[in-house]
Scaffold this motif. Sequence first.
Motif, PDB file in Angstrom:
ATOM      1  N   PRO A 267       0.797  -1.224   0.000  1.00  0.00           N
ATOM      2  CA  PRO A 267       0.000   0.000   0.000  1.00  0.00           C
ATOM      3  C   PRO A 267       0.836   1.284   0.000  1.00  0.00           C
ATOM      4  O   PRO A 267       0.361   2.314  -0.477  1.00  0.00           O
ATOM      5  CB  PRO A 267      -0.852  -0.116   1.267  1.00  0.00           C
ATOM      6  CG  PRO A 267      -0.091  -1.035   2.152  1.00  0.00           C
ATOM      7  CD  PRO A 267       0.603  -1.990   1.233  1.00  0.00           C
ATOM      8  N   ILE A 268       2.053   1.245   0.486  1.00  0.00           N
ATOM      9  CA  ILE A 268       2.867   2.463   0.477  1.00  0.00           C
ATOM     10  C   ILE A 268       3.241   2.826  -0.954  1.00  0.00           C
ATOM     11  O   ILE A 268       3.177   4.003  -1.335  1.00  0.00           O
ATOM     12  CB  ILE A 268       4.091   2.326   1.401  1.00  0.00           C
ATOM     13  CG1 ILE A 268       3.605   2.264   2.855  1.00  0.00           C
ATOM     14  CG2 ILE A 268       5.067   3.486   1.191  1.00  0.00           C
ATOM     15  CD1 ILE A 268       4.681   2.043   3.888  1.00  0.00           C
ATOM     16  N   TYR A 269       3.584   1.862  -1.767  1.00  0.00           N
ATOM     17  CA  TYR A 269       3.857   2.156  -3.180  1.00  0.00           C
ATOM     18  C   TYR A 269       2.601   2.699  -3.862  1.00  0.00           C
ATOM     19  O   TYR A 269       2.669   3.630  -4.657  1.00  0.00           O
ATOM     20  CB  TYR A 269       4.344   0.911  -3.921  1.00  0.00           C
ATOM     21  CG  TYR A 269       5.772   0.555  -3.618  1.00  0.00           C
ATOM     22  CD1 TYR A 269       6.822   1.283  -4.160  1.00  0.00           C
ATOM     23  CD2 TYR A 269       6.075  -0.518  -2.792  1.00  0.00           C
ATOM     24  CE1 TYR A 269       8.141   0.952  -3.887  1.00  0.00           C
ATOM     25  CE2 TYR A 269       7.388  -0.851  -2.510  1.00  0.00           C
ATOM     26  CZ  TYR A 269       8.416  -0.111  -3.051  1.00  0.00           C
ATOM     27  OH  TYR A 269       9.713  -0.442  -2.780  1.00  0.00           O
ATOM     28  N   VAL A 270       1.457   2.111  -3.558  1.00  0.00           N
ATOM     29  CA  VAL A 270       0.202   2.586  -4.141  1.00  0.00           C
ATOM     30  C   VAL A 270      -0.064   4.021  -3.692  1.00  0.00           C
ATOM     31  O   VAL A 270      -0.470   4.867  -4.491  1.00  0.00           O
ATOM     32  CB  VAL A 270      -0.972   1.656  -3.767  1.00  0.00           C
ATOM     33  CG1 VAL A 270      -2.300   2.234  -4.229  1.00  0.00           C
ATOM     34  CG2 VAL A 270      -0.754   0.267  -4.352  1.00  0.00           C
ATOM     35  N   SER A 271       0.202   4.316  -2.422  1.00  0.00           N
ATOM     36  CA  SER A 271      -0.026   5.679  -1.932  1.00  0.00           C
ATOM     37  C   SER A 271       0.879   6.688  -2.636  1.00  0.00           C
ATOM     38  O   SER A 271       0.439   7.784  -2.983  1.00  0.00           O
ATOM     39  CB  SER A 271       0.160   5.751  -0.413  1.00  0.00           C
ATOM     40  OG  SER A 271       1.520   5.637  -0.044  1.00  0.00           O
TER      41      SER A 271
ATOM     42  N   TRP B  79       9.463   0.525  -9.854  1.00  0.00           N
ATOM     43  CA  TRP B  79       8.795   0.243  -8.588  1.00  0.00           C
ATOM     44  C   TRP B  79       8.327  -1.197  -8.540  1.00  0.00           C
ATOM     45  O   TRP B  79       8.378  -1.843  -7.494  1.00  0.00           O
ATOM     46  CB  TRP B  79       7.624   1.190  -8.369  1.00  0.00           C
ATOM     47  CG  TRP B  79       8.033   2.549  -7.896  1.00  0.00           C
ATOM     48  CD1 TRP B  79       9.213   2.883  -7.273  1.00  0.00           C
ATOM     49  CD2 TRP B  79       7.300   3.748  -7.997  1.00  0.00           C
ATOM     50  NE1 TRP B  79       9.227   4.221  -7.002  1.00  0.00           N
ATOM     51  CE2 TRP B  79       8.069   4.779  -7.430  1.00  0.00           C
ATOM     52  CE3 TRP B  79       6.056   4.066  -8.524  1.00  0.00           C
ATOM     53  CZ2 TRP B  79       7.641   6.087  -7.362  1.00  0.00           C
ATOM     54  CZ3 TRP B  79       5.628   5.373  -8.456  1.00  0.00           C
ATOM     55  CH2 TRP B  79       6.409   6.368  -7.879  1.00  0.00           C
ATOM     56  N   TYR B  80       7.874  -1.722  -9.657  1.00  0.00           N
ATOM     57  CA  TYR B  80       7.454  -3.121  -9.707  1.00  0.00           C
ATOM     58  C   TYR B  80       8.640  -4.044  -9.399  1.00  0.00           C
ATOM     59  O   TYR B  80       8.515  -4.980  -8.612  1.00  0.00           O
ATOM     60  CB  TYR B  80       6.856  -3.452 -11.082  1.00  0.00           C
ATOM     61  CG  TYR B  80       6.491  -4.900 -11.218  1.00  0.00           C
ATOM     62  CD1 TYR B  80       5.323  -5.394 -10.646  1.00  0.00           C
ATOM     63  CD2 TYR B  80       7.326  -5.787 -11.887  1.00  0.00           C
ATOM     64  CE1 TYR B  80       4.985  -6.731 -10.754  1.00  0.00           C
ATOM     65  CE2 TYR B  80       6.993  -7.126 -11.997  1.00  0.00           C
ATOM     66  CZ  TYR B  80       5.834  -7.586 -11.436  1.00  0.00           C
ATOM     67  OH  TYR B  80       5.506  -8.918 -11.524  1.00  0.00           O
TER      68      TYR B  80
ATOM     69  N   MET C  55       9.113  -6.718  -6.323  1.00  0.00           N
ATOM     70  CA  MET C  55       9.444  -8.135  -6.494  1.00  0.00           C
ATOM     71  C   MET C  55      10.622  -8.525  -5.607  1.00  0.00           C
ATOM     72  O   MET C  55      10.642  -9.618  -5.030  1.00  0.00           O
ATOM     73  CB  MET C  55       9.757  -8.442  -7.957  1.00  0.00           C
ATOM     74  CG  MET C  55       8.563  -8.350  -8.896  1.00  0.00           C
ATOM     75  SD  MET C  55       7.228  -9.500  -8.474  1.00  0.00           S
ATOM     76  CE  MET C  55       6.148  -8.469  -7.487  1.00  0.00           C
ATOM     77  N   GLU C  56      11.579  -7.625  -5.457  1.00  0.00           N
ATOM     78  CA  GLU C  56      12.712  -7.889  -4.561  1.00  0.00           C
ATOM     79  C   GLU C  56      12.229  -7.950  -3.108  1.00  0.00           C
ATOM     80  O   GLU C  56      12.651  -8.822  -2.342  1.00  0.00           O
ATOM     81  CB  GLU C  56      13.788  -6.813  -4.729  1.00  0.00           C
ATOM     82  CG  GLU C  56      14.972  -6.964  -3.808  1.00  0.00           C
ATOM     83  CD  GLU C  56      15.717  -8.284  -3.949  1.00  0.00           C
ATOM     84  OE1 GLU C  56      16.403  -8.675  -2.971  1.00  0.00           O
ATOM     85  OE2 GLU C  56      15.645  -8.938  -5.008  1.00  0.00           O
ATOM     86  N   GLU C  57      11.355  -7.045  -2.730  1.00  0.00           N
ATOM     87  CA  GLU C  57      10.806  -7.073  -1.374  1.00  0.00           C
ATOM     88  C   GLU C  57      10.015  -8.359  -1.133  1.00  0.00           C
ATOM     89  O   GLU C  57      10.096  -8.940  -0.048  1.00  0.00           O
ATOM     90  CB  GLU C  57       9.921  -5.854  -1.128  1.00  0.00           C
ATOM     91  CG  GLU C  57      10.706  -4.571  -0.996  1.00  0.00           C
ATOM     92  CD  GLU C  57       9.810  -3.362  -0.767  1.00  0.00           C
ATOM     93  OE1 GLU C  57       8.631  -3.536  -0.407  1.00  0.00           O
ATOM     94  OE2 GLU C  57      10.312  -2.243  -0.946  1.00  0.00           O
TER      95      GLU C  57
ATOM     96  N   VAL D 269       9.616 -13.601   1.649  1.00  0.00           N
ATOM     97  CA  VAL D 269       9.500 -15.064   1.634  1.00  0.00           C
ATOM     98  C   VAL D 269      10.703 -15.670   2.357  1.00  0.00           C
ATOM     99  O   VAL D 269      10.548 -16.633   3.123  1.00  0.00           O
ATOM    100  CB  VAL D 269       9.371 -15.599   0.191  1.00  0.00           C
ATOM    101  CG1 VAL D 269       9.525 -17.112   0.148  1.00  0.00           C
ATOM    102  CG2 VAL D 269       8.026 -15.185  -0.409  1.00  0.00           C
ATOM    103  N   GLU D 270      11.892 -15.110   2.149  1.00  0.00           N
ATOM    104  CA  GLU D 270      13.080 -15.609   2.864  1.00  0.00           C
ATOM    105  C   GLU D 270      12.923 -15.458   4.365  1.00  0.00           C
ATOM    106  O   GLU D 270      13.292 -16.354   5.125  1.00  0.00           O
ATOM    107  CB  GLU D 270      14.328 -14.842   2.416  1.00  0.00           C
ATOM    108  CG  GLU D 270      14.897 -15.266   1.102  1.00  0.00           C
ATOM    109  CD  GLU D 270      16.168 -14.496   0.752  1.00  0.00           C
ATOM    110  OE1 GLU D 270      16.763 -13.855   1.655  1.00  0.00           O
ATOM    111  OE2 GLU D 270      16.562 -14.533  -0.421  1.00  0.00           O
ATOM    112  N   ILE D 271      12.376 -14.343   4.805  1.00  0.00           N
ATOM    113  CA  ILE D 271      12.259 -14.059   6.239  1.00  0.00           C
ATOM    114  C   ILE D 271      11.099 -14.827   6.875  1.00  0.00           C
ATOM    115  O   ILE D 271      11.257 -15.424   7.942  1.00  0.00           O
ATOM    116  CB  ILE D 271      12.073 -12.544   6.472  1.00  0.00           C
ATOM    117  CG1 ILE D 271      13.332 -11.794   6.059  1.00  0.00           C
ATOM    118  CG2 ILE D 271      11.724 -12.246   7.933  1.00  0.00           C
ATOM    119  CD1 ILE D 271      13.158 -10.290   5.958  1.00  0.00           C
ATOM    120  N   HIS D 272       9.936 -14.819   6.227  1.00  0.00           N
ATOM    121  CA  HIS D 272       8.723 -15.356   6.859  1.00  0.00           C
ATOM    122  C   HIS D 272       8.243 -16.678   6.271  1.00  0.00           C
ATOM    123  O   HIS D 272       7.305 -17.274   6.805  1.00  0.00           O
ATOM    124  CB  HIS D 272       7.596 -14.322   6.780  1.00  0.00           C
ATOM    125  CG  HIS D 272       7.897 -13.070   7.536  1.00  0.00           C
ATOM    126  ND1 HIS D 272       7.851 -12.996   8.910  1.00  0.00           N
ATOM    127  CD2 HIS D 272       8.268 -11.834   7.110  1.00  0.00           C
ATOM    128  CE1 HIS D 272       8.163 -11.775   9.295  1.00  0.00           C
ATOM    129  NE2 HIS D 272       8.427 -11.045   8.223  1.00  0.00           N
TER     130      HIS D 272
END
Length: 108
Positions: A41-45, A73-74, A78-80, A85-88
């Motif tokens: 949502p921050i990117y959308v904002s 931004w896309y 994708m990196e985020e 996925v690595e973290i959680h």
Amino acid sequence: LGVALVIAGNWLWISASTHLRKATALNAIAVEGPYRYIRHPIYVSIYLLSLGLGFIFFAWLWFGVLLAFAPLWYLECMEEERQMVEIHGEAYIAYQQRTGLFFPRLRP
């Protein structure tokens, strides 16, 4: 239209930032507020704010800049996603399956 987009963008940014801060303090995935429906949502904002400012100031060239930045931004998202996925692990994959990237998923 521009003012409405700026107001919506500000509201989304504040709401998303508040919920992200709470989740980060708990080392958890943000799943409340706007994160209940979309993962970024921050990117959308930022995009809503930018669109709104373009309309307010009649800066039509600005829309070209936004189009140029959209793929960047896309890629950042994708990196985020990969990092989350690595973290959680499976918890984030389940979250991905029930929420949209930038737009809420339509449920039947």
